[in-house]
Scaffold this motif. Structure first.
Motif, PDB file in Angstrom:
ATOM      1  N   TYR A  60      24.127  50.773 -21.907  1.00 11.03           N
ATOM      2  CA  TYR A  60      24.001  50.950 -23.351  1.00 11.03           C
ATOM      3  C   TYR A  60      23.147  49.834 -23.942  1.00 11.03           C
ATOM      4  O   TYR A  60      22.949  48.776 -23.324  1.00 11.03           O
ATOM      5  N   ILE A  61      22.644  50.099 -25.152  1.00 10.39           N
ATOM      6  CA  ILE A  61      21.804  49.154 -25.880  1.00 10.39           C
ATOM      7  C   ILE A  61      22.670  48.425 -26.904  1.00 10.39           C
ATOM      8  O   ILE A  61      23.504  49.038 -27.580  1.00 10.39           O
ATOM      9  N   CYS A  62      22.478  47.115 -27.039  1.00  7.78           N
ATOM     10  CA  CYS A  62      23.289  46.334 -27.985  1.00  7.78           C
ATOM     11  C   CYS A  62      22.487  45.144 -28.498  1.00  7.78           C
ATOM     12  O   CYS A  62      21.357  44.900 -28.075  1.00  7.78           O
ATOM     13  N   VAL A  72      19.826  45.541 -23.055  1.00  9.20           N
ATOM     14  CA  VAL A  72      20.372  46.687 -22.342  1.00  9.20           C
ATOM     15  C   VAL A  72      21.392  46.162 -21.341  1.00  9.20           C
ATOM     16  O   VAL A  72      21.067  45.301 -20.516  1.00  9.20           O
ATOM     17  N   LEU A  73      22.614  46.633 -21.450  1.00  8.39           N
ATOM     18  CA  LEU A  73      23.646  46.255 -20.496  1.00  8.39           C
ATOM     19  C   LEU A  73      23.828  47.398 -19.508  1.00  8.39           C
ATOM     20  O   LEU A  73      23.987  48.558 -19.902  1.00  8.39           O
ATOM     21  N   SER A  74      23.777  47.063 -18.232  1.00  6.10           N
ATOM     22  CA  SER A  74      23.848  48.085 -17.194  1.00  6.10           C
ATOM     23  C   SER A  74      24.589  47.532 -15.993  1.00  6.10           C
ATOM     24  O   SER A  74      24.468  46.347 -15.660  1.00  6.10           O
ATOM     25  N   GLU A  75      25.365  48.383 -15.344  1.00  7.90           N
ATOM     26  CA  GLU A  75      26.067  47.998 -14.114  1.00  7.90           C
ATOM     27  C   GLU A  75      25.233  48.286 -12.881  1.00  7.90           C
ATOM     28  O   GLU A  75      25.664  47.998 -11.761  1.00  7.90           O
ATOM     29  N   THR A  76      24.052  48.848 -13.064  1.00 11.91           N
ATOM     30  CA  THR A  76      23.200  49.223 -11.937  1.00 11.91           C
ATOM     31  C   THR A  76      22.297  48.062 -11.543  1.00 11.91           C
ATOM     32  O   THR A  76      21.465  47.619 -12.341  1.00 11.91           O
ATOM     33  N   ARG A  77      22.465  47.562 -10.368  1.00 10.87           N
ATOM     34  CA  ARG A  77      21.633  46.462  -9.895  1.00 10.87           C
ATOM     35  C   ARG A  77      20.171  46.902  -9.747  1.00 10.87           C
ATOM     36  O   ARG A  77      19.892  48.014  -9.301  1.00 10.87           O
ATOM     37  N   GLY A  78      19.286  46.022 -10.129  1.00  5.02           N
ATOM     38  CA  GLY A  78      17.865  46.264  -9.948  1.00  5.02           C
ATOM     39  C   GLY A  78      17.257  47.212 -10.953  1.00  5.02           C
ATOM     40  O   GLY A  78      16.070  47.544 -10.853  1.00  5.02           O
ATOM     41  N   ASP A  79      18.047  47.637 -11.947  1.00  7.12           N
ATOM     42  CA  ASP A  79      17.515  48.582 -12.923  1.00  7.12           C
ATOM     43  C   ASP A  79      16.658  47.843 -13.948  1.00  7.12           C
ATOM     44  O   ASP A  79      16.764  46.623 -14.136  1.00  7.12           O
ATOM     45  N   ALA A  80      15.799  48.595 -14.628  1.00  8.73           N
ATOM     46  CA  ALA A  80      14.933  48.040 -15.667  1.00  8.73           C
ATOM     47  C   ALA A  80      14.533  49.156 -16.602  1.00  8.73           C
ATOM     48  O   ALA A  80      14.715  50.340 -16.308  1.00  8.73           O
ATOM     49  N   ALA A 131      16.452  51.944 -35.130  1.00 10.21           N
ATOM     50  CA  ALA A 131      17.190  52.204 -33.894  1.00 10.21           C
ATOM     51  C   ALA A 131      16.202  52.151 -32.731  1.00 10.21           C
ATOM     52  O   ALA A 131      14.987  52.277 -32.916  1.00 10.21           O
ATOM     53  N   VAL A 132      16.751  51.965 -31.547  1.00  3.47           N
ATOM     54  CA  VAL A 132      15.943  51.858 -30.331  1.00  3.47           C
ATOM     55  C   VAL A 132      16.400  52.922 -29.347  1.00  3.47           C
ATOM     56  O   VAL A 132      17.604  53.155 -29.169  1.00  3.47           O
ATOM     57  N   MET A 133      15.440  53.556 -28.712  1.00  4.64           N
ATOM     58  CA  MET A 133      15.717  54.475 -27.604  1.00  4.64           C
ATOM     59  C   MET A 133      14.979  53.957 -26.379  1.00  4.64           C
ATOM     60  O   MET A 133      13.879  53.404 -26.495  1.00  4.64           O
ATOM     61  N   CYS A 134      15.585  54.076 -25.222  1.00  6.45           N
ATOM     62  CA  CYS A 134      14.877  53.690 -24.015  1.00  6.45           C
ATOM     63  C   CYS A 134      15.303  54.551 -22.842  1.00  6.45           C
ATOM     64  O   CYS A 134      16.391  55.152 -22.843  1.00  6.45           O
ATOM     65  N   GLU A 135      14.432  54.625 -21.874  1.00 10.97           N
ATOM     66  CA  GLU A 135      14.714  55.312 -20.621  1.00 10.97           C
ATOM     67  C   GLU A 135      14.643  54.285 -19.505  1.00 10.97           C
ATOM     68  O   GLU A 135      13.676  53.513 -19.430  1.00 10.97           O
ATOM     69  N   THR A 136      15.668  54.226 -18.677  1.00 14.10           N
ATOM     70  CA  THR A 136      15.687  53.261 -17.583  1.00 14.10           C
ATOM     71  C   THR A 136      14.960  53.838 -16.364  1.00 14.10           C
ATOM     72  O   THR A 136      14.689  55.046 -16.278  1.00 14.10           O
ATOM     73  N   LYS A 137      14.668  52.965 -15.423  1.00 13.27           N
ATOM     74  CA  LYS A 137      14.013  53.422 -14.191  1.00 13.27           C
ATOM     75  C   LYS A 137      14.911  54.325 -13.371  1.00 13.27           C
ATOM     76  O   LYS A 137      14.437  55.064 -12.504  1.00 13.27           O
ATOM     77  N   GLN A 138      16.220  54.269 -13.649  1.00  8.47           N
ATOM     78  CA  GLN A 138      17.168  55.158 -12.978  1.00  8.47           C
ATOM     79  C   GLN A 138      17.265  56.506 -13.679  1.00  8.47           C
ATOM     80  O   GLN A 138      18.016  57.378 -13.259  1.00  8.47           O
ATOM     81  N   GLY A 139      16.535  56.665 -14.784  1.00  7.63           N
ATOM     82  CA  GLY A 139      16.503  57.947 -15.463  1.00  7.63           C
ATOM     83  C   GLY A 139      17.474  58.101 -16.608  1.00  7.63           C
ATOM     84  O   GLY A 139      17.513  59.166 -17.236  1.00  7.63           O
ATOM     85  N   SER A 199      20.425  53.349 -29.271  1.00  7.93           N
ATOM     86  CA  SER A 199      21.263  52.334 -29.902  1.00  7.93           C
ATOM     87  C   SER A 199      21.924  52.887 -31.156  1.00  7.93           C
ATOM     88  O   SER A 199      21.484  53.883 -31.728  1.00  7.93           O
ATOM     89  N   ALA A 200      22.951  52.228 -31.600  1.00  7.31           N
ATOM     90  CA  ALA A 200      23.467  52.456 -32.948  1.00  7.31           C
ATOM     91  C   ALA A 200      22.448  51.912 -33.943  1.00  7.31           C
ATOM     92  O   ALA A 200      21.689  50.988 -33.631  1.00  7.31           O
ATOM     93  N   PRO A 201      22.380  52.457 -35.155  1.00  9.17           N
ATOM     94  CA  PRO A 201      21.418  51.955 -36.141  1.00  9.17           C
ATOM     95  C   PRO A 201      21.734  50.512 -36.545  1.00  9.17           C
ATOM     96  O   PRO A 201      22.894  50.087 -36.557  1.00  9.17           O
ATOM     97  N   ALA A 202      20.696  49.793 -36.881  1.00 11.74           N
ATOM     98  CA  ALA A 202      20.805  48.454 -37.450  1.00 11.74           C
ATOM     99  C   ALA A 202      19.912  48.406 -38.678  1.00 11.74           C
ATOM    100  O   ALA A 202      19.159  49.355 -38.943  1.00 11.74           O
TER     101      ALA A 202
END
Length: 873
Positions: A3-5, A28-36, A88-96, A101-104
């Motif tokens: 998720y984005i924070c 971006v907080l992720s539990e997937t190692r090596g992700d970007a 707000a921010v949207m992103c796509e990770t390399k894992q797909g 994000s929630a609005p700010a």
């Protein structure tokens, strides 16, 4: 789950008052190692509901292929002044994964548009008045109010109220600046304070640094901006139908004097409760006896938004003990702080209680002001007074001053006060705590405590040297402390603001003063290349710790000008006009006598800084593609280097002129050696010089940085630790044994007992004990350098830093039956781990060896992708 924070604009969360180009950051907080991150989209809208539909009416960046999540500049249509925007921010990770994000929000400031309001003050001001002013106005609000923003600057300090409630939780606003060049305004969202019908706004004004009437050695009374307090404000009302109204400061406002009868930033504050004005900040107040206001001259500076955290209350302290003094009663709050006391005052109406503050005591328990009052030449020093209005218990604290203290004396009362009658209130610019260090060595934990509290108490909208004797912002002090400041605290916006102050202070020929803001004092002494290096080293550290290229771009021309000035000061490419290795060990009196007694020749350290300035300019010229400048500054650096070696270096004996720890470390720290053989020879010289001092230090503030970082980076951090820990003079251990709760100015305890200029020790602990540091090749902790000192002899150490990309952490344990290493590498980042074979070969996670998980590199380094790791033997 990813998720984005932590969305920010210009380093601030949901800022209200943005004048500069918005730059968006998120994690971006992720539990997937090596992700970007693979792609990113930013949406900016005038209505939050549009964002929930994935739409934007101000800027839609579209999806762009990029892994960058920090300081992305706004590229949409022109923004309107004093207007709320949602993003707000949207992103796509390399894992797909596709994340949203929630609005700010952010609210723009005036964006350089003219104020329709006027600067105003009391119409009839007695000559040389030192009282606070009180201004008020009533106004009407119509139906269906949607938004309301108060944009206000009150000099020197102000507090603003609407309908009896304070408009913000900040204090001592606005930030100190060179008021005849730039004045900072505050902006508040005040819609919740307003009501339909009649409303009132009230503003109180204190002198602060704007009207510095106290005689001192820095020519404060002759400051080019000095004038009585004044205020300008605009209250923008926005209704549901889109209509707007502006309530402005003008001559229809009313004014009066009130209970604050004296307020001097270097003296104190006097309050007479018998003169209180009642409900003067509320509507329907009878102000028929009040004066009208008058239009007054502008301070001269441009009005710009204060895009950094304001000063707020940080922490409170109950006294730990009390005792009787010759004048009254003294209280010890247990920690040296900056702030003030809050008091429950008993006694009869008309009683005047006096409160004095110090961070030192005489041997017989009296407050000691000897080392603190030497530069303040008129009036009381750190003294507040309160006169009671009734026989009841009254509660009070000052409004427009702060003091540096651990001890408070109360006099003028006829009773014994209790510990509950006194509260120490610590205040500072409200940046976040983003760093943490601890280890198995209680002494090093104590060093970290001293460094943190020296920083906290000296950050009062500008970085002070001390919060009592001077309240000045010395360039060299903050240059030396800036790495640990950026490691322990979220001081990105704070130091960016002060970097702007430095540029504003620069004269056309390139010189900057030694204190900033400057009243005009400090342009001709103590402003050599060592102290002036704040101009390039602080922006560089902001870049190194946060990846902020823009701060370097903004300072590039100013850096070039300062180098031009240095060149006017030399005939042979050496310099000798700096401050030098200030406050090296000495015996005897401190102030204006022995602080400049040190072994390292000024020409050695000055020329080292001159070389570093040229090298930095060459780096920046490459970064911003100025090829002619690259050639010029690389050539200049090469010639300075050759001159330094010729004049100051004995290559046969690996000796630097001055034959002391600092002089040797200057050459090592600035990499003025030509070979590995020279590096090792110089390092051995440094180690010998330390041994000759019986493992004691002989350095001042420059050597504190040069020596400690040299030892740490070259694998001898344990030697630096041993020096600092000495319980005999000189050493931090000796300070601690004498009760220090903050860093002191001088090794023998002379001078101030709350100075942060030695606080780079904390950076040493993060880098070379726990083992985390940024990498210049991938700044902002995109690449993290881990150097855990597992074999240093301690049983554990751990450190955490909340970078712009996320949590960076390293924790290691090496006890009798335990060996472990835990690492945190943020999303999209990587870690370079320096680990001896004896540890790399035996550590594993869930049965997988460290050496099988990490990519082996040169020089004993290993590369790990982002993620959380726990390795054990």
């Amino acid at each position: 789950m990813s998720y984005i924070c932590d969305l920010t604009v210009n380093y601030m969360k949901d800022p209200c008052g943005v004048d500069t180009l918005p730059r968006f950051s998120y994690k971006v907080l992720s539990e997937t190692r090596g992700d970007a991150q693979a792609k990113r989209r930013i949406l900016v809208a005038t209505d939050e509901e549009l964002l929930t539909k994935g739409e934007a009416d101000v800027w839609d960046s579209g999806f762009s292929e990029t892994d960058e999540t920090v300081l992305i500049p706004y590229e949409g249509k022109a923004l309107s002044p004093v207007t709320r925007y949602y993003y707000a921010v949207m992103c796509e990770t390399k894992q797909g994964e596709v994340l949203t994000s929630a609005p700010a929000t952010f609210v723009t400031g005036k964006l350089g548009t003219k104020f329709t309001a006027k600067w105003i003050s009391l119409a009839r001001l007695p000559k040389n008045t030192t009282s606070a002013q009180y201004l008020r106005q009533e106004f009407f609000v119509g139906e269906h109010l949607k938004e309301a923003y108060l944009t206000i600057c009150g000099l020197g300090y102000f507090e603003s109220y609407i309908n009896g409630k304070k408009t913000g939780d900040d204090i001592l606003s606005p930030a100190y600046s060179r008021y005849d060049a730039e004045c900072y305004y505050m902006q508040y969202d005040v819609a919740s304070l307003l009501k339909e019908g009649k409303n009132a706004i009230g503003v109180s004004l204190g002198n602060g640094f704007y009207n510095g009437f106290t005689e001192d050695v820095w020519n404060t009374t002759a400051a080019t901006w000095r004038n009585p307090p004044k205020m300008i404000c605009e209250l923008k009302l926005v209704y549901d139908n889109g209509e707007t109204e502006i309530v402005c400061s003008d001559t229809s406002w009313k004014s009066a004097f009130g209970p604050i009868t004296f307020t001097g930033i270097r003296n104190g504050e006097y309050y007479d409760a018998r003169l209180e004005l009642g409900a003067w900040t509320e509507a329907f107040y009878d102000d028929s006896e009040w004066q009208r206001t008058k239009i007054c001259k502008s301070p001269g500076g441009l009005l710009i938004a204060q895009e950094m955290e304001p000063i707020r209350v940080y922490k409170t302290f109950r006294p730990v003990k009390k005792w009787q003094t010759k004048n009254g009663w003294a209280f010890d709050i247990g920690q040296n702080i900056a702030g003030y006391g809050e008091y429950h005052i008993h006694g009869a109406a008309g009683t005047t209680a006096t409160f004095r503050y110090s961070d030192m005591l005489t041997e017989d328990g009296e407050l000691d002001f000897y080392a603190l009052t030497s530069f303040v030449k008129s009036g009381d020093f750190q003294t507040d007074r309160y006169t009671k209005k009734s026989d009841d218990v009254e509660v009070w604290h000052p409004t427009f001053v702060y003091h540096g203290f651990q001890y408070i004396e109360i006099s003028g009362i006829d009773y014994e006060p209790s510990l509950d009658d006194v509260l120490g209130i610590a205040v500072h610019s409200d940046f976040a705590d983003i760093g943490e260090f601890s280890c198995s060595d209680d002494f090093l934990n104590r060093v970290q405590h001293l460094c943190r509290w020296s920083t906290i108490s000296n950050m009062q909208s500008v970085p002070l040297d001390d919060p009592h004797r001077e309240k000045n912002s010395w360039t060299g002090d903050t240059m030396l402390s800036s790495e640990q400041m950026l490691t322990n605290f979220g001081m990105r916006a704070f130091l960016s603001k002060w970097s702007r102050d430095i540029r504003t202070s620069q004269r056309p020929a390139g010189q900057i003063p030694c204190v900033i803001p400057s009243t005009g004092w400090g342009y001709y002494g103590l402003m050599g290349p060592d102290w002036s290096s704040a101009l390039w080293m602080i922006p560089w550290n902001i870049y190194l710790y946060n990846g902020d290229r823009e701060i370097l771009r903004k300072n590039y021309e100013a850096i070039k000008k300062n180098i031009d000035f240095m060149e006017t000061m030399t005939e042979d490419l050496t310099l000798h006009y700096g401050t030098g290795d200030w406050c090296a060990p000495f015996e005897g009196p401190a102030i204006s006598i022995n602080m400049g007694s040190y072994r390292c020749p000024v020409e050695v350290s000055d020329t080292g800084f001159f070389y570093h300035a040229a090298c930095t300019a060459a780096k920046l010229a490459k970064m911003f593609d100025y090829p002619d400048d690259v050639c010029y500054y690389e050539d200049l650096a090469s010639r300075i280097r050759a001159t330094f070696r010729e004049k100051f270096f004995d290559a046969e004996h690996y000796m630097v002129k001055g034959d002391c720890q600092t002089a040797t470390a200057v050459m090592l720290y600035f990499k003025l050696y030509d070979s590995e053989e020279e590096r090792v020879g110089l390092l051995n010289t440094l180690l010998s010089q330390i041994k000759e001092k019986d493992d004691h230090l002989d350095f001042g503030v420059l050597g504190n940085k040069f020596v400690m970082h040299t030892l740490g980076s070259m694998g001898y951090g344990n030697v630096g630790h041993k020096m600092l820990a000495q319980r005999t003079f000189p050493g931090v251990g000796e300070w601690i044994s004498r009760g220090a709760t903050t860093l002191w100015e001088c090794w023998n305890g002379g001078g101030s007992h709350n100075h942060h200029m030695f606080s780079d020790m904390s950076s040493f602990l993060y880098k070379y004990v726990a083992g985390i540091a940024p990498d210049e090749e991938a700044p902002g902790f995109r690449r993290i350098v881990f150097r855990p000192a597992i074999s240093c002899g301690m049983s554990y150490a751990k450190a955490r830093h909340e970078s712009m990309y996320g949590k960076v952490a390293c924790a290691w344990e090496n006890a009798e039956n335990t060996l472990s290493l835990t690492l945190s590498i943020p999303f999209g980042c990587e870690g370079i781990v320096y680990l001896a074979d004896e540890f790399a070969d035996v550590l594993a996670e869930n049965g997988v060896r460290f050496t099988d998980m990490a990519e082996h590199m040169e020089n004993g380094a290993w590369r790990l992708p982002c993620g959380e790791y726990t390795f054990q033997k």
